[in-house]
Write an enzyme that holds these catalytic residues in place. Structure first.
Site, PDB file in Angstrom:
ATOM      1  N   LYS A   1     -10.225  12.535   8.680  1.00 57.88           N
ATOM      2  CA  LYS A   1      -9.603  12.208   9.967  1.00 57.88           C
ATOM      3  C   LYS A   1      -9.556  13.450  10.860  1.00 57.88           C
ATOM      4  O   LYS A   1      -9.517  14.568  10.356  1.00 57.88           O
ATOM      5  CB  LYS A   1      -8.149  11.732   9.740  1.00 57.88           C
ATOM      6  CG  LYS A   1      -8.015  10.368   9.121  1.00 57.88           C
ATOM      7  CD  LYS A   1      -6.554   9.976   9.001  1.00 57.88           C
ATOM      8  CE  LYS A   1      -6.393   8.598   8.367  1.00 57.88           C
ATOM      9  NZ  LYS A   1      -6.939   7.494   9.161  1.00 57.88           N
TER      10      LYS A   1
ATOM     11  N   ASP B   1      -2.885  10.224   3.663  1.00 62.54           N
ATOM     12  CA  ASP B   1      -4.248   9.763   3.938  1.00 62.54           C
ATOM     13  C   ASP B   1      -4.972  10.762   4.845  1.00 62.54           C
ATOM     14  O   ASP B   1      -4.797  10.756   6.061  1.00 62.54           O
ATOM     15  CB  ASP B   1      -4.193   8.378   4.611  1.00 62.54           C
ATOM     16  CG  ASP B   1      -5.582   7.806   4.879  1.00 62.54           C
ATOM     17  OD1 ASP B   1      -6.575   8.384   4.373  1.00 62.54           O
ATOM     18  OD2 ASP B   1      -5.670   6.774   5.579  1.00 62.54           O
TER      19      ASP B   1
ATOM     20  N   ASP C   1     -12.250   6.493   4.484  1.00 57.96           N
ATOM     21  CA  ASP C   1     -10.961   6.375   5.165  1.00 57.96           C
ATOM     22  C   ASP C   1     -10.449   4.925   5.164  1.00 57.96           C
ATOM     23  O   ASP C   1      -9.290   4.671   5.483  1.00 57.96           O
ATOM     24  CB  ASP C   1     -11.092   6.903   6.606  1.00 57.96           C
ATOM     25  CG  ASP C   1      -9.751   7.195   7.251  1.00 57.96           C
ATOM     26  OD1 ASP C   1      -8.736   7.175   6.522  1.00 57.96           O
ATOM     27  OD2 ASP C   1      -9.716   7.428   8.472  1.00 57.96           O
TER      28      ASP C   1
ATOM     29  N   ARG D   1      -7.494  -0.829   1.647  1.00 59.12           N
ATOM     30  CA  ARG D   1      -8.015  -2.103   1.155  1.00 59.12           C
ATOM     31  C   ARG D   1      -8.550  -1.978  -0.273  1.00 59.12           C
ATOM     32  O   ARG D   1      -8.554  -2.952  -1.021  1.00 59.12           O
ATOM     33  CB  ARG D   1      -9.081  -2.633   2.136  1.00 59.12           C
ATOM     34  CG  ARG D   1     -10.244  -1.716   2.356  1.00 59.12           C
ATOM     35  CD  ARG D   1     -11.005  -1.999   3.649  1.00 59.12           C
ATOM     36  NE  ARG D   1     -10.279  -1.567   4.839  1.00 59.12           N
ATOM     37  CZ  ARG D   1     -10.733  -1.687   6.089  1.00 59.12           C
ATOM     38  NH1 ARG D   1     -11.909  -2.239   6.328  1.00 59.12           N
ATOM     39  NH2 ARG D   1     -10.012  -1.264   7.105  1.00 59.12           N
TER      40      ARG D   1
ATOM     41  N   LYS E   1       0.844  -1.206   0.000  1.00 57.67           N
ATOM     42  CA  LYS E   1       0.000   0.000   0.000  1.00 57.67           C
ATOM     43  C   LYS E   1       0.872   1.246   0.000  1.00 57.67           C
ATOM     44  O   LYS E   1       1.755   1.384   0.836  1.00 57.67           O
ATOM     45  CB  LYS E   1      -0.899  -0.013   1.242  1.00 57.67           C
ATOM     46  CG  LYS E   1      -1.626   1.324   1.518  1.00 57.67           C
ATOM     47  CD  LYS E   1      -2.504   1.260   2.772  1.00 57.67           C
ATOM     48  CE  LYS E   1      -3.101   2.613   3.120  1.00 57.67           C
ATOM     49  NZ  LYS E   1      -3.903   2.609   4.358  1.00 57.67           N
TER      50      LYS E   1
ATOM     51  N   ASP F   1       1.700   6.530   5.313  1.00 55.00           N
ATOM     52  CA  ASP F   1       0.717   5.548   4.845  1.00 55.00           C
ATOM     53  C   ASP F   1       1.156   4.862   3.532  1.00 55.00           C
ATOM     54  O   ASP F   1       0.399   4.116   2.932  1.00 55.00           O
ATOM     55  CB  ASP F   1      -0.644   6.239   4.681  1.00 55.00           C
ATOM     56  CG  ASP F   1      -1.802   5.300   4.955  1.00 55.00           C
ATOM     57  OD1 ASP F   1      -1.579   4.243   5.573  1.00 55.00           O
ATOM     58  OD2 ASP F   1      -2.927   5.627   4.530  1.00 55.00           O
TER      59      ASP F   1
HETATM   60  N1  BES Z   1      -3.998   4.608   7.076  1.00 51.94           N
HETATM   61  C1  BES Z   1      -5.033   4.258   7.962  1.00 51.94           C
HETATM   62  C2  BES Z   1      -4.586   3.304   9.055  1.00 51.94           C
HETATM   63  C3  BES Z   1      -3.538   3.783  10.024  1.00 51.94           C
HETATM   64  C4  BES Z   1      -3.894   4.144  11.301  1.00 51.94           C
HETATM   65  C5  BES Z   1      -2.217   3.779   9.693  1.00 51.94           C
HETATM   66  C6  BES Z   1      -2.945   4.529  12.210  1.00 51.94           C
HETATM   67  C7  BES Z   1      -1.259   4.167  10.590  1.00 51.94           C
HETATM   68  C8  BES Z   1      -1.622   4.539  11.857  1.00 51.94           C
HETATM   69  C9  BES Z   1      -6.184   3.603   7.215  1.00 51.94           C
HETATM   70  O1  BES Z   1      -6.350   3.985   5.905  1.00 51.94           O
HETATM   71  C10 BES Z   1      -7.428   3.981   7.947  1.00 51.94           C
HETATM   72  O2  BES Z   1      -7.729   5.129   8.004  1.00 51.94           O
HETATM   73  N2  BES Z   1      -8.107   2.990   8.501  1.00 51.94           N
HETATM   74  C11 BES Z   1      -9.278   3.227   9.265  1.00 51.94           C
HETATM   75  C12 BES Z   1     -10.287   2.164   8.911  1.00 51.94           C
HETATM   76  C13 BES Z   1     -11.661   2.408   9.460  1.00 51.94           C
HETATM   77  C14 BES Z   1     -12.297   3.584   8.783  1.00 51.94           C
HETATM   78  C15 BES Z   1     -12.486   1.171   9.273  1.00 51.94           C
HETATM   79  C16 BES Z   1      -8.920   3.162  10.736  1.00 51.94           C
HETATM   80  O3  BES Z   1      -8.110   2.334  11.114  1.00 51.94           O
HETATM   81  O4  BES Z   1      -9.431   3.966  11.497  1.00 51.94           O
HETATM   82 ZN    ZN Z   2      -4.612   4.696   4.929  1.00 49.10          ZN
HETATM   83 ZN    ZN Z   3      -7.561   5.750   5.747  1.00 53.26          ZN
END
Ligand code: BES
Ligand code: ZN
Ligand code: ZN
Length: 496
Positions: A277, A270, A347, A351, A265, A288
């Site tokens: 966020k 992000d 967010d 995936r 990825k 990211d």
């Molecule tokens: N890039 C983030 C995940 C992340 C979180 C990376 C903390 C590094 C540190 C990912 O794209 C994301 O935002 N995931 C969400 C998923 C949720 C919306 C189901 C998350 O983990 O909050």
């Molecule tokens: Zn992400």
């Molecule tokens: Zn995200």
């Protein structure tokens, strides 16, 4: 920084610091430490007696102008219990010694391995530990007057008969650590300096220099291939997406060996998109793209180490931005595989990129898949910043991978992805949805989503959200990008 083998006796080494390590035992002054003690007129025994030299993990003892040695300093690092000794401990010790001495303006040192440790594996671990420890994140600091640098590390304690093994280990360790630092350098770049286009240029330059085949897919080619899941994330940004394909083909392929697909990825920033966020800590989302950078680093190392299996690396890259054209919660997208996805949260974008990238890697001929991604905050809740979350669809492949993680000294922990979790992503209006409707199991939900696109191909997913970035400096590693999983992946590919 140079790292070379020195076979002369330790007392004759002219260096700013002679470094060795002490085990935690009732009499810490044994073996080579007893030899050092003898050279230094019983000083170490005195320190042990007074309780100043115990061998506890990462205990530091610095002695200036030691008698009987040519070295300006003698520096002893605690190595913990002898029963728990392995090359991962040596890697850390070498790194911690380097950072300790560098902070004190030392420019060169010699690391004397203990009796029985003059092996290829030890030399490799020392090179990996020292070179990774030497990495700093000060690229954009303009005032470098007070910069401290280690110029040379000598690895000592090897006899002439052990030289060949030592040289081999150092050479392998240098290749792996340089690749890890290459990945860390990319991860550390801010998103204004590293857009998907810039990342693709850097990947292309790396591949050409290393002698790897490379193809960069631009937004038009990505659209031709109908990578609708990746494009749905990219549409919110003015920066166009890229997909990097880097291929290593062995000159002597092993018959019947798998073709390994490595997918990473690479969201260069992000924001969360429309499901934006919170501002607090958002700056960290420049990392990211750590999964993609790590896979490119793996390829760089493989080009030099020449394994006997073919490896195809696919890195999908985009920003995740809330621009005027951004996708909105509830939008339905069609992935390259033809599956439809209801995007309930913009967010959960990683995936979406991976859905198309794993499908494409299979189409290119990969017969075993491994992806690495900073995928979920939930993996940080589950495993903190200690273990990489490992998800696998084929237990024997996963076991082989976990054995490599042990050998490479990277902590990883297997998580479940059995069919009971399939309902989490079952769609109501489309085939699947990109988040779970319920609560809990966030990291598993992310893995289950990617799994949908892997079919019957054995697959491993690494959630490195908690481990790709060190919030605090460690004695053996700077604060910031870690390059985690690279060493394990290189070890795995070399084990075929
Ligand atoms: N890039 C983030 C995940 C992340 C979180 C990376 C903390 C590094 C540190 C990912 O794209 C994301 O935002 N995931 C969400 C998923 C949720 C919306 C189901 C998350 O983990 O909050
Ligand atoms: Zn992400
Ligand atoms: Zn995200």
């Amino acid at each position: 920084m140079q790292i070379t083998l020195a076979t002369q006796p330790f007392a004759a080494l002219e260096t700013e610091a002679l470094v060795s390590y002490v085990f935690e035992e009732t009499d810490a002054v044994q073996g080579r430490i007893a030899e050092l003690d003898q050279a230094a007129a019983g000083l170490l025994r005195k320190l042990a007696k007074s309780g100043e030299l115990t061998g506890k993990m990462l205990e530091f003892t610095l002695i200036h102008a030691p008698a009987g040695l040519k070295a300006a300093r003698l520096f002893l690092v605690g190595a913990g219990k002898r029963e728990q000794w392995n090359s991962a401990v040596l890697r850390k010790l070498a790194g911690a010694a380097l950072r300790y001495l560098k902070a004190r303006s030392v420019k060169n040192f010699a690391l004397l391995v203990r009796e029985g440790n003059a092996t290829e594996e030890s030399a490799q671990a020392i090179a990996e530990g020292a070179l990774a420890a030497n990495f700093e994140t000060d690229k954009y600091k303009t005032d470098k007057k007070n910069d401290k640098n280690i110029d040379t590390v000598l690895v000592a304690g090897f006899s002439d008969a052990e030289r060949a093994a030592g040289e081999k280990g150092l050479s392998k360790g240098r290749i792996i650590a340089d690749a890890q630092n290459f990945a860390r350098d990319l991860i550390n770049e801010p998103s204004n300096k590293l857009t998907p286009r810039v990342l693709a240029e850097k990947a292309e330059a790396m591949a050409k220099e290393a002698g790897l085949a490379v193809q960069i897919l631009d937004e038009k080619k990505i659209a031709d291939l109908k990578m609708g899941a990746l494009l749905s994330v990219a549409q919110g940004s003015v920066e166009p997406p890229r997909v990097m394909v880097v291929t290593y083909t062995p000159s002597n392929p092993k018959p019947g060996a798998p073709v390994i697909g490595l997918i990473g990825k690479a969201v260069t920033f992000d924001t969360g998109g429309i499901s934006i966020k919170p501002a607090d800590g958002m700056e960290k989302m420049k990392y990211d793209m750590a999964g993609g950078a790590t896979m490119l680093g793996v390829m760089r190392a493989l080009a030099a180490l020449k394994p006997s299996v073919k490896v195809i690396c696919v890195v999908p890259s985009t920003e995740n931005m809330p621009g005027g054209k951004a996708q909105k919660p509830g939008d339905i997208q069609t992935a390259m595989s033809g599956k439809t996805i209801e995007v309930l949260n913009t967010d959960a974008e990683g995936r979406l990129l991976l859905a198309d990238a794993v499908h494409y890697a299979k189409q290119l001929g990969a017969t075993q898949l491994i992806d690495a991604a900073t995928l979920t905050g939930a993996i940080v809740v589950a495993l903190a910043n200690v273990n990489v979350g490992v998800f696998g669809s084929d237990q024997s492949f996963t076991d082989k991978f976990l054995a490599s993680s042990k050998a490479a000294g990277e902590k990883m922990w297997q998580m479940p992805i059995d069919d009971d979790y399939r309902d989490f992503i079952k769609g109501t209006v489309a085939d699947i949805q990109n988040i779970s409707s319920g609560k809990g199991g966030g990291a598993i939900t992310g893995a289950m989503f990617i799994k949908e696109f892997t079919g019957d191909t054995p697959w491993i997913h690494l959630d490195i959200a908690g481990t790709a970035w060190n919030d605090d400096a460690k004695p053996w590693l700077a604060k910031g990008p870690t390059g985690v999983a690279l060493r394990t992946l290189v070890h795995l590919v070399l084990s075929y």
